[in-house]
Design an enzyme around this catalytic site. Sequence first.
Site, PDB file in Angstrom:
ATOM      1  CG  HIS A 207      36.421  54.453  47.173  1.00 46.44           C
ATOM      2  ND1 HIS A 207      35.827  55.487  47.927  1.00 46.44           N
ATOM      3  CD2 HIS A 207      37.202  54.001  48.064  1.00 46.44           C
ATOM      4  CE1 HIS A 207      36.469  55.418  49.164  1.00 46.44           C
ATOM      5  NE2 HIS A 207      37.404  54.523  49.179  1.00 46.44           N
TER       6      HIS A 207
ATOM      7  N   GLY B 112      41.232  49.740  22.602  1.00 47.09           N
ATOM      8  CA  GLY B 112      42.003  48.432  22.658  1.00 47.09           C
ATOM      9  C   GLY B 112      42.449  48.408  23.946  1.00 47.09           C
TER      10      GLY B 112
ATOM     11  N   GLY C  45      32.481  53.008  48.109  1.00 44.86           N
ATOM     12  CA  GLY C  45      33.512  53.222  49.317  1.00 44.86           C
ATOM     13  C   GLY C  45      32.835  53.922  50.467  1.00 44.86           C
ATOM     14  CB  SER C  46      33.730  55.198  53.586  1.00 45.31           C
ATOM     15  OG  SER C  46      35.140  55.790  53.132  1.00 45.31           O
TER      16      SER C  46
ATOM     17  CG  HIS D 204      47.174  49.240  16.028  1.00 46.61           C
ATOM     18  ND1 HIS D 204      46.721  48.043  16.245  1.00 46.61           N
ATOM     19  CD2 HIS D 204      48.142  49.610  17.370  1.00 46.61           C
ATOM     20  CE1 HIS D 204      47.349  47.471  17.468  1.00 46.61           C
ATOM     21  NE2 HIS D 204      48.229  48.283  17.959  1.00 46.61           N
TER      22      HIS D 204
ATOM     23  CD  GLU E   2      32.779  56.859  46.930  1.00 51.47           C
ATOM     24  OE1 GLU E   2      33.695  57.707  46.832  1.00 51.47           O
ATOM     25  OE2 GLU E   2      33.200  55.658  47.490  1.00 51.47           O
TER      26      GLU E   2
ATOM     27  CD  GLU F 138      36.927  50.566  42.004  1.00 58.83           C
ATOM     28  OE1 GLU F 138      36.776  50.826  43.230  1.00 58.83           O
ATOM     29  OE2 GLU F 138      38.006  49.797  41.666  1.00 58.83           O
TER      30      GLU F 138
END
Length: 526
Positions: A70, A400, A25-26, A280, A28, A47
């Site tokens: 970002h 998971g 993004g800008s 679980h 970065e 991402e």
Amino acid sequence: MPSVRRIAHAFLERQGLTTVFGNPGSNELPFLSGLPDGFRYVLGLHEGAVVGMADGYAQASGRPALVSLHSAAGSGNALGALTNAVAARTPLVVLAGQQARPAIGPEAYLTNVDAPALMRPLVCWAAEPACARDVPRALAQAVFEARLRRGPAFLSVPYDDWTADADENAPAVLERRVERAGAPGAEQGRRLAGAVAAARRPALVLGGDIDADGLFHDAVRLAERLGGPVWAAPSVFRLPFPNRHPLFRGVLPAGIEPACRALAGHDLVLVLGAPVFRYHEHLPGRYLPEGTRLIQVTEDVSAAARAPVGEALVADPAAVTRLLLTALGTPDTPVHGYRPVPAPAGTRGPRLHPEEVFAALREEQPADTAYVVESTSTNSSWWRQMDLRRPGSYYFPAAGGLGFGLPGAVGVALARPGRPVVGVIGDGSANYGITALWTAARLRVPLTVVLLRNGTYGALHWFGGLLGVPDAPGLDLPGLDFTRIAEGYGVPARQIGGVAELRAALSEPVDGPRLLQVDTALTTPA
């Protein structure tokens, strides 16, 4: 003086963090400007896929991976994928761009308000430097925190910091070195070895850390010396032991009562490189059978502290394994007679049974193939048919969280270019990380994706039965054709019509990514 960015790039280069997984993004762009020769930027389209690729890459390479996100939106998009990296104890260095310092207070567009708080308590460490001159030191801390704590560390950096002048102390960070040693003391070692030697019916429970730490073959030697049964810890994300070894009993059930029942009759349970335990299904009961002693050995301080039962030694499992092998001696000859694989189950309809698919993989793929698996409803079929005898053969989403499988397979293939890699992906989970196919196509990653299409969230049908919820909506996924989706991303794909066609396709040479879609019958995880 050199810029903060120049010092940061030099530090990352010395630390071997020259592969950057990101979606820019800008905020970065100033960090990414002028990357030195030898750096590689691996672009992901979301991402979640970026973190999944980095997770697979770090696990397969055994080294930390660098992630560029970002600001708040990109960091938030990555949180689901980060849960798997946290549970797998994957060392990731996660950099996020922040607005320019003068714009943070007024909360200008693309400001990440209280950036470290967004990532806590998920990551093992999170910070934003107090000033530009602190960036090199903070970046070094992020790298060392990720290594020492074995998990993702997060650093948010205002974008105008990168072009600021570093101070005279900044170059000192280039010489920093932080190491850790965790061998038990002499008395601790004597007590542990004595307890194990005195056990009449010991059992081993091994976690994914055994494979991650390169202890796969040592675990076999220790198990053969003890002669007792071996389980993989519940919710195992790496295979720590050959699954057809005569001592292997499978994955320990992920419920309190069935796990206790499985361990009945053992006076000692030695847990190496795993929490106690990652349950679980909520199936209450006693944690341990009457008269059973449990000793846990782990580097994970949190796992040792939160365990509801047993004794814990916070130490390096490698050092403890070597200590036990020395104290107990090793067998003169290895155990032979690996258990045969049963004939695969079949179906009468046009869909293949998952066991037929896995039998084809076992027989047609090279023995050193690394499998990245994200098809929960086929777990029982997977373990019935596979014969995995090598380290690094199995990767699974550790928490998971769906979306690891496809990106993780790309990351594993990038880290191990000389080893065959197969992603075994369900149609439900494929949608969460589907954009990773674009990265695989752009980089021509040698990867086979076997897409199991049963048209439903199969594991949820099974879980609905356990919970007494047979009529939950939203469990079916009709009308998805991943061959067309894959081709749109640039990955050759085909629909497989039967076992013979699947075997023929698997035997073909692989010089880039490909997707094989197989329609399968609905099965249950257990």
